[in-house]
Design a protein around this motif. Structure first.
Motif, PDB file in Angstrom:
ATOM      1  N   THR A   1       0.806  -1.229   0.000  1.00 41.78           N
ATOM      2  CA  THR A   1       0.000   0.000   0.000  1.00 41.78           C
ATOM      3  C   THR A   1       0.834   1.272   0.000  1.00 41.78           C
TER       4      THR A   1
ATOM      5  N   PHE B   1      -6.025  -4.368  -3.543  1.00 42.26           N
ATOM      6  CA  PHE B   1      -5.510  -5.056  -4.731  1.00 42.26           C
ATOM      7  C   PHE B   1      -6.302  -6.323  -5.020  1.00 42.26           C
TER       8      PHE B   1
ATOM      9  N   ILE C   1      -8.710  -7.432  -8.483  1.00 43.76           N
ATOM     10  CA  ILE C   1      -7.764  -8.231  -9.253  1.00 43.76           C
ATOM     11  C   ILE C   1      -8.297  -8.609 -10.641  1.00 43.76           C
TER      12      ILE C   1
ATOM     13  N   ASP D   1      -3.267  -3.620 -13.225  1.00 40.49           N
ATOM     14  CA  ASP D   1      -2.196  -3.234 -12.305  1.00 40.49           C
ATOM     15  C   ASP D   1      -2.333  -3.967 -10.971  1.00 40.49           C
ATOM     16  N   SER D   2      -3.565  -4.088 -10.487  1.00 42.97           N
ATOM     17  CA  SER D   2      -3.791  -4.822  -9.238  1.00 42.97           C
ATOM     18  C   SER D   2      -3.379  -6.280  -9.390  1.00 42.97           C
TER      19      SER D   2
ATOM     20  N   ILE E   1       0.391  -6.547  -9.292  1.00 50.91           N
ATOM     21  CA  ILE E   1       0.934  -6.367  -7.946  1.00 50.91           C
ATOM     22  C   ILE E   1       0.733  -7.622  -7.110  1.00 50.91           C
ATOM     23  N   VAL E   2      -0.453  -8.241  -7.206  1.00 52.08           N
ATOM     24  CA  VAL E   2      -0.715  -9.466  -6.452  1.00 52.08           C
ATOM     25  C   VAL E   2       0.252 -10.565  -6.882  1.00 52.08           C
TER      26      VAL E   2
END
Length: 544
Positions: free
Chosen positions: A425, A447, A451, A456-457, A460-461
């Motif tokens: 975060t 995120f 998803i 982008d989420s 990141i995951v």
């Protein structure tokens, strides 16, 4: 008070002396104006009296001259004394009404000056603008550079404010690093007030060179105006102060006008604080539990403890409405320990394979005795340390990493697992993952919940998951709200998951019923709890 009366008497006596000697001098001047006639007469009389009596007359004349000279000297001395005493009185009044460090008015004198401004504003159909200026980071300047530098900064601030304000403005220092200024303005030209506030904020945000010491602060400014149902000094200052604190909450280094919502928010905040002080010892704050599920097997893995306020009038209140207030007023530790005690006592009777996660606030991680307090709580409740997972956010680590390492190390030595919460975060640092013995990473719900909608989420995951795998860390995904999110996560990796898809947080009695339905309540609960108490006691004694 007696000395004040004494000064008054002395001043009246000096004034009376001044008047009497003034009359004497006036008489002397009158005599001098017609003196040549008098001297001619004296000369004739001396001639008639003869030598013996003439000496007497000359002596009397000399005595009269001496008395006249004395009167002139005394007149001069009394006049100087009156002037000096009047100046001393003005100096005393100045000291009583001003701040000796900055030369600004003190709070009492500022109030009197603003009253005069309000009267002037009423006569001229103007309004009074009131600004509260608070220096952000002043305490740090004092701590790092010393109080002399802090004093220099306050003087520089006062000088800057004087230059920024209109000609007939009044200003005062009303706190350690807090100033108040007020001036008249056209009610239709509020932009002039904003221009002044903008200049103050911008200039105070630039570095200061204070006797060779370079410092940097910012300023939060709150503004109130007298023509908006705010016609007395107290309400004007109070509203400007409320606006200033609102500016701080918005991020500091800015100015904000007062509006009614701020006052309502303040009243709500004060009511919440009063409720906390009453409700914590009364047991109104209770644990709720959110299920944590193994996404690979679908089995229940444990619960995360969440605090709820069982308000006597409002019902169940969620943490968003009271946690921040508890942190501000220093009650978060009492609140947390009270709720944890209840959670440990409830979870003691669950299946021993079920874990319990609890959150620790940033302010709690500043307490060097936190580990000892938690271990004492485990001993008193009989809850196994191996079943406990403590969650901390990375923001907790920035102020004192050394203390955090010590606390986390103590907890780990007793078998407690440590999770890094809200990973990704904005504070995430690989250095912290390397410096601290974390067991788990929790991916923030922002995120996870997006998803399938935000590439982008999803990226990141995936990145966090691969990082955790490389570091041999377990992963929990928060915010699983439906089957599509769960399916996507299963395709990426192995997780423990939590979210509304598995059920909303529930109180302890509902957990008891849920576990009974799933046959996850041991029959020999009492004997097992007793064994855990003994094991905890032995572990604590070994730790000492």
């Amino acid at each position: 008070m007696a000395s004040m009366f004494s000064r008054d008497r002395q001043q009246r006596r000096a004034g009376a002396d001044f008047i009497i000697i003034g009359i004497a001098v006036l008489s002397l001047l009158t005599l001098a104006a017609s003196g040549h006639h008098y001297l001619d007469g004296v000369k004739a009389q001396v001639t008639r009296l003869g030598a013996d009596n003439s000496n007497l007359v000359i002596g009397l004349l000399l005595l009269n001259l001496a008395l006249t000279i004395y009167g002139v000297r005394r007149y001069s001395d009394v006049r100087r004394e009156v002037i000096e005493r009047a100046a001393a009185e003005r100096g005393t009044q100045t000291l009583a009404s001003t701040d000796p460090l900055t030369g600004f008015l003190n709070r009492r004198a500022l109030g009197d000056a603003i009253k005069e401004l309000l009267l002037t504003a009423a006569r001229r159909r103007r309004a009074v603008s009131m600004m509260i200026v608070d220096l952000d980071g002043f305490k740090t300047i004092n701590d790092v550079h010393g109080h002399l530098t802090g004093d220099n900064l306050l003087r520089a601030t006062a000088d800057l404010l004087q230059k920024a304000l209109p000609a007939h403005a009044v200003g005062g220092r009303i706190g350690a690093d807090e100033f108040a200024v007020a001036f008249l303005f056209d009610p239709d030209m509020a932009s002039e007030v904003e221009a002044t506030a903008h200049y103050i904020v911008e200039r105070l945000g630039k570095p200061f060179d204070l006797a060779g010491v370079h410092t940097h602060v910012s300023a939060s400014v709150g503004i109130a105006r007298s023509d908006h149902d705010c016609g007395n000094v107290d309400s004007l200052m109070r509203r400007a102060d409320i606006a200033m604190h609102a500016a701080k909450k918005l991020g500091r280094g800015r100015f904000t006008w007062f509006d009614g919502s701020m006052e309502r928010e303040l009243r709500s905040r004060n009511a919440t604080e009063a409720g906390l002080r009453r409700g914590i010892p009364a047991g109104e704050f209770i644990p709720y539990f959110e299920q944590q599920v193994d996404l690979v097997t679908g089995s229940l893995h444990g619960f995360e403890m969440l605090a709820r306020w069982q308000h006597p009038e409002r019902g169940i209140v969620v943490p968003d409405e009271f946690i921040s207030v508890a942190e501000e007023c220093g009650l978060i530790a009492d609140l947390s320990m009270s709720v944890m005690r209840q959670a440990f006592e409830a979870a003691r009777g669950w299946d021993p394979h079920l874990t319990l996660s609890v959150n620790i606030s940033p302010s709690q991680l500043k307490d060097p005795w936190l580990a000892q307090k938690m271990l004492k709580l485990l001993l008193e409740t009989g809850f196994s340390a191996e079943r406990l997972e403590v969650e901390i956010t990375e923001s907790c680590l920035f102020e004192n990493l050394g203390l955090a390492q010590s606390i986390i190390g103590s907890l780990k030595n007793q078998g407690i697992r440590i999770a890094l919460d809200d990973f990704g975060t904005g504070y995430s640092s690989l250095a912290h993952l390397r410096a601290l013995p974390f067991d788990r990473i929790k991916i923030d719900r922002s995120f996870v919940s997006s998803i399938n909608d935000n590439p982008d989420s999803a990226a990141i995951v995936i990145a966090i998951t691969r990082l955790a795998e490389s570091l041999n860390l377990a992963v929990t995904a928060e915010g699983i709200e439906d089957e599509l999110i769960e399916a996507r996560l299963r395709a990426i990796g192995s997780y423990k998951g939590q979210g509304w898809k598995f059920g909303r947080p529930i109180p302890a009695d509902a957990v008891q019923r849920l576990l009974a339905e799933r046959n996850l309540l041991p029959v020999a609960r009492g004997g097992e709890a007793s064994r855990r108490r003994v094991n905890n006691r032995d572990r604590l004694q070994q730790g000492r």
